[in-house]
Motif scaffolding. Sequence first.
Motif, PDB file in Angstrom:
ATOM      1  N   ARG A  10       3.834  -3.254   6.492  1.00 60.07           N
ATOM      2  CA  ARG A  10       2.586  -2.676   6.866  1.00 60.07           C
ATOM      3  C   ARG A  10       1.958  -1.950   5.517  1.00 60.07           C
ATOM      4  NH1 ARG A  10      -0.606   1.005   6.022  1.00 60.07           N
ATOM      5  NH2 ARG A  10       1.463   2.378   4.874  1.00 60.07           N
ATOM      6  N   SER A  12      -2.214  -1.430   3.648  1.00 57.64           N
ATOM      7  CA  SER A  12      -3.473  -1.331   3.942  1.00 57.64           C
ATOM      8  C   SER A  12      -4.232  -2.884   3.556  1.00 57.64           C
ATOM      9  CB  SER A  12      -4.233  -0.344   3.417  1.00 57.64           C
ATOM     10  OG  SER A  12      -3.773   0.993   4.234  1.00 57.64           O
ATOM     11  N   ARG A  14      -7.498  -4.929   2.844  1.00 62.96           N
ATOM     12  CA  ARG A  14      -9.001  -4.504   2.788  1.00 62.96           C
ATOM     13  C   ARG A  14      -9.853  -5.610   2.843  1.00 62.96           C
ATOM     14  NH1 ARG A  14      -6.019  -0.639  -0.040  1.00 62.96           N
ATOM     15  NH2 ARG A  14      -6.613   1.402   0.571  1.00 62.96           N
ATOM     16  N   PRO A 163      -6.067   1.951   8.139  1.00 64.68           N
ATOM     17  CA  PRO A 163      -6.722   3.140   8.841  1.00 64.68           C
ATOM     18  C   PRO A 163      -7.651   3.554   7.912  1.00 64.68           C
ATOM     19  CG  PRO A 163      -4.916   3.876   7.810  1.00 64.68           C
ATOM     20  CD  PRO A 163      -4.908   2.311   7.701  1.00 64.68           C
ATOM     21  N   TYR A 165     -11.124   6.410   6.967  1.00 64.53           N
ATOM     22  CA  TYR A 165     -12.279   7.488   7.088  1.00 64.53           C
ATOM     23  C   TYR A 165     -13.557   6.764   6.896  1.00 64.53           C
ATOM     24  CZ  TYR A 165     -15.734   9.509   3.786  1.00 64.53           C
ATOM     25  OH  TYR A 165     -16.802   9.854   3.049  1.00 64.53           O
ATOM     26  N   SER A 205       0.975   0.014  -2.593  1.00 65.69           N
ATOM     27  CA  SER A 205       0.857   1.319  -3.239  1.00 65.69           C
ATOM     28  C   SER A 205       2.134   1.764  -3.374  1.00 65.69           C
ATOM     29  CB  SER A 205       0.051   2.397  -2.177  1.00 65.69           C
ATOM     30  OG  SER A 205       0.500   2.120  -0.805  1.00 65.69           O
ATOM     31  N   ARG A 207       5.139   4.844  -3.724  1.00 66.81           N
ATOM     32  CA  ARG A 207       5.579   6.156  -3.141  1.00 66.81           C
ATOM     33  C   ARG A 207       6.355   7.087  -4.019  1.00 66.81           C
ATOM     34  NH1 ARG A 207       2.244   4.300  -0.397  1.00 66.81           N
ATOM     35  NH2 ARG A 207       2.462   3.923   2.267  1.00 66.81           N
TER      36      ARG A 207
END
Length: 218
Positions: A10, A12, A14, A163, A165, A205, A207
């Motif tokens: 998983r 993101s 885009r 997800p 905003y 990304s 961590r």
Amino acid sequence: MELQDAINRRHSVRQFTDQPVGKQTITKIVELAQRAPSWVNSQPWQVYCATGKALQAIKDAYREQDATGNHGNPDLAVMSREDWDSQAQANMKQWRHEIVHHFADFDEAHAKMTQASESLYDSPVILYITIPQNTPDWSIFDAGLFAENLMLVATAEGLGTIPTYNSVRFPAILHRVLGVPENERFIVGVSLGYPAKTTINTYRSARQPIEETLHFKN
Ligand SMILES: Cc1cc2nc3c(=O)[nH]c(=O)nc-3n(C[C@H](O)[C@H](O)[C@H](O)COP(=O)(O)O)c2cc1C
């Protein structure tokens, strides 16, 4: 797919293709996501699935707002980056630096990120997660657990998600287009679809090192 694979895979997405996602698949994803735990099994979430004309109406209305320079007014307050805790600020700064350097140059990065954001990632589906206005902060936590379940199941189904905003910046538009009762608040929109083969989708990304996150106390 093994759970660990789904967690690792998983990320993101885009930029999506225009390949539609079947109603049956969406139903399966949301039904499995419902297995999420929640405070006294309150299950505070509702899901509004925007596709087709409804999603296009949302995208058009968002573009109109963006053109006027209106950044929106989401139901969950947004906090200026400078006001976040220093570690979170550092992580956000690192993310921004890395994603920009994932592209050939700053101009390309800026253009692609803006295009992705303004088109709501061109996804064929956005799953809008709401909770009632009249709920404690715990329900926001519960909605988060539900959202992560949803994204992991979608990953296991070979789909991409993000997800955002960004997709809940204009609640008034969402209430109107999706017919969502006024006493519900929008927590997040999860874009869903098949990932496009583009540079923006190859970024992963980082961590924090585990020692900076996990604290054993004997
Ligand atoms: C509540 C929430 C809101 C987010 N909103 C956006 C957004 O508006 N635009 C965006 O590009 N990414 C958004 N993201 C995605 C994060 O940037 C992403 O999850 C993070 O950088 C970690 O990357 P990964 O999801 O690929 O593991 C959001 C993530 C969360 C959890």
